[in-house]
Write a protein that holds these residues in place. Structure first.
Motif, PDB file in Angstrom:
ATOM      1  N   VAL A  88     -15.923  -1.884   5.293  1.00  0.00           N
ATOM      2  CA  VAL A  88     -14.981  -2.497   4.348  1.00  0.00           C
ATOM      3  C   VAL A  88     -15.440  -3.904   3.978  1.00  0.00           C
ATOM      4  N   PRO A 111       0.847  -1.201   0.000  1.00  0.00           N
ATOM      5  CA  PRO A 111       0.000   0.000   0.000  1.00  0.00           C
ATOM      6  C   PRO A 111       0.875   1.241   0.000  1.00  0.00           C
ATOM      7  N   CYS A 158      -7.427  -4.397   1.808  1.00  0.00           N
ATOM      8  CA  CYS A 158      -7.660  -3.010   2.194  1.00  0.00           C
ATOM      9  C   CYS A 158      -6.803  -2.689   3.406  1.00  0.00           C
ATOM     10  N   GLN A 159      -5.990  -1.638   3.305  1.00  0.00           N
ATOM     11  CA  GLN A 159      -5.214  -1.208   4.470  1.00  0.00           C
ATOM     12  C   GLN A 159      -5.931  -0.065   5.171  1.00  0.00           C
ATOM     13  N   LEU A 207     -13.311   2.852  -1.468  1.00  0.00           N
ATOM     14  CA  LEU A 207     -13.302   1.406  -1.294  1.00  0.00           C
ATOM     15  C   LEU A 207     -13.726   0.612  -2.528  1.00  0.00           C
ATOM     16  N   TYR A 248     -17.511  -4.731   0.905  1.00  0.00           N
ATOM     17  CA  TYR A 248     -16.915  -4.648  -0.427  1.00  0.00           C
ATOM     18  C   TYR A 248     -16.198  -5.939  -0.839  1.00  0.00           C
ATOM     19  N   VAL A 280      -6.477   3.784   4.041  1.00  0.00           N
ATOM     20  CA  VAL A 280      -7.716   4.529   4.207  1.00  0.00           C
ATOM     21  C   VAL A 280      -7.944   4.721   5.706  1.00  0.00           C
ATOM     22  N   TYR A 304     -13.325  -7.473   0.274  1.00  0.00           N
ATOM     23  CA  TYR A 304     -11.863  -7.572   0.220  1.00  0.00           C
ATOM     24  C   TYR A 304     -11.400  -8.930   0.733  1.00  0.00           C
ATOM     25  N   VAL A 355      -7.836  -7.585   5.457  1.00  0.00           N
ATOM     26  CA  VAL A 355      -7.815  -6.241   6.041  1.00  0.00           C
ATOM     27  C   VAL A 355      -6.510  -6.095   6.807  1.00  0.00           C
ATOM     28  N   TYR A 387      -2.844  -4.054  -2.834  1.00  0.00           N
ATOM     29  CA  TYR A 387      -3.319  -3.357  -1.637  1.00  0.00           C
ATOM     30  C   TYR A 387      -3.819  -1.977  -2.012  1.00  0.00           C
ATOM     31  N   THR A 388      -4.832  -1.539  -1.311  1.00  0.00           N
ATOM     32  CA  THR A 388      -5.291  -0.165  -1.481  1.00  0.00           C
ATOM     33  C   THR A 388      -4.271   0.797  -0.885  1.00  0.00           C
ATOM     34  N   TYR A 446     -13.752  -1.156  -6.086  1.00  0.00           N
ATOM     35  CA  TYR A 446     -12.757  -1.670  -7.036  1.00  0.00           C
ATOM     36  C   TYR A 446     -13.469  -2.659  -7.957  1.00  0.00           C
TER      37      TYR A 446
END
Length: 279
Positions: free
Chosen positions: A81, A11, A64-65, A53, A84, A38, A86, A89, A34-35, A55
Motif C-alpha cells: 500500500v 470506507p 486506504c482501509q 489500490l 501507492y 481491502v 496514500y 492507512v 477512503y477506499t 487511484y
C-alpha cells in the motif's frame, strides 16, 4: 481550513470505489476520501494490485482501509500500500458484516481482542511513514460498556503508535442484526465520544454515525467542551452516497473555509462526468 482533516467519507464496501471517489472529488477538493476495505491477503496474493489500490492523483487526500487480523500479513500488505502514496492507512475494527466478522476474525469482532489490534497497528506503523488509524464501534455484542471501550482505546494506543480513532458512535451486534440494521438500530451515543476526548486528552477522535447534512457536520465540529476540546473530524457514510450533492456540494466553503466550491451546480457535475465517461 483547507488542508485539515475536518470531514471524510467513510470506507463503504461496493460504494467507495475509484469511480465514486471521482464524483466526490468533483464536489469537494478537501474532504478526505477512503477506499473500500481491502483485505490484506487479497493484496498479498493478487499480482495485479492496481485493481484494488490504484487511484488518480487528484483523489488526494485519500486513505486506504485494510482488513485483517494477522500482524505479519498486515505488515506485508501495508508495505505494498505504501508504494501507492496514500495519506493514511486505516484498520477496519468496525464493520459488522458477516462477510467480514465471520472470515478470519476482522472487522468489529476485533474489538473483543484489543491486544491483537495493538499488535496489528504496531505492524502497520512499521510498514508505512503515514498516519495509521483505527475505525471502530462503541462496543460489540455484550462487551458494550464505556469502561470496556476505554480499555480498548487504552490498550491499542499504548501498544502501538495510534493517536487517532474514528468511532462509529453505536455498538454493533455480530449476530441478529443485518449490516443495515447495525447502522440504524443501536442507539447513537455521541456523549461517549466526548467522554473519550475528556478522558484521553493526548489522543484524537473522529465521530461517525447518524450525520445527515453538511450543517450537522459544522455543528459537531463547532461544539467544544468546557475544556475547549472537540472532535478532530466528522466522517459521513451513507449520506454522502444517498445524496452526494447535499452532503459534499458545499463542504469546501462551509467546512474547510475555502473561497468557493468546485461545482457551482449539479449540471456542472454531470457535464464533468459526461466528459470523462462519454455517456
Amino acid at each position: 481550513m483547507a488542508g485539515s482533516k475536518l470531514l471524510s467519507v467513510a470506507p463503504m464496501m461496493d460504494v467507495t470505489d475509484v469511480q465514486f471517489r471521482h464524483l466526490a472529488r468533483l464536489l469537494s477538493r478537501h474532504t478526505w476520501l477512503y477506499t473500500e476495505m481491502v483485505v490484506d491477503q487479497t493484496i498479498r496474493h493478487n499480482p495485479v494490485t492496481d485493481r484494488f489500490l490504484w487511484y488518480p492523483p487528484e483523489q488526494h487526500p485519500i486513505a486506504c482501509q485494510l482488513g485483517g487480523s494477522n500482524p505479519s500479513t498486515l505488515r506485508e500488505a501495508a508495505q505494498i500500500v505504501a508504494q501507492y502514496g496514500y495519506d493514511e492507512v486505516n484498520l477496519n475494527c468496525g464493520c459488522p458484516s458477516d462477510r467480514v466478522a465471520g472470515a478470519g476474525c476482522f472487522g468489529a469482532a476485533l474489538m473483543l481482542q484489543p491486544e491483537a489490534v495493538a499488535n496489528c497497528m504496531a505492524a502497520l506503523r512499521e510498514a508505512t511513514d503515514v498516519a495509521v488509524t483505527v475505525k471502530c464501534r462503541l462496543g460489540v455484542d455484550q462487551a458494550d460498556s464505556y469502561e470496556e471501550l476505554c480499555n480498548f482505546i487504552k490498550i491499542v494506543s499504548e501498544g502501538s503508535d495510534v493517536r487517532h480513532f474514528i468511532i462509529h458512535a453505536r455498538k454493533c451486534l455480530l449476530k441478529g442484526l443485518s449490516p443495515h440494521q447495525n447502522r440504524t438500530i443501536p442507539p447513537l451515543r455521541y456523549g461517549w465520544i466526548h467522554a473519550l476526548i475528556r478522558d484521553f486528552p493526548d489522543l484524537e477522535f473522529s465521530l461517525n454515525g447518524g450525520v445527515k447534512t453538511c450543517e450537522d457536520v459544522r455543528s459537531i465540529l463547532d461544539y467544544r467542551s468546557p475544556e475547549g476540546r472537540g472532535v478532530r473530524s466528522v466522517m459521513v457514510g451513507r449520506a454522502a452516497y444517498d445524496n452526494p450533492w447535499n452532503m459534499l456540494g458545499k463542504a469546501d466553503t462551509m467546512i474547510f473555509g475555502a473561497e468557493s466550491n468546485p461545482a457551482a451546480n449539479r449540471r456542472q457535475v454531470m457535464r464533468s462526468l459526461h466528459d470523462v465517461h462519454g455517456t
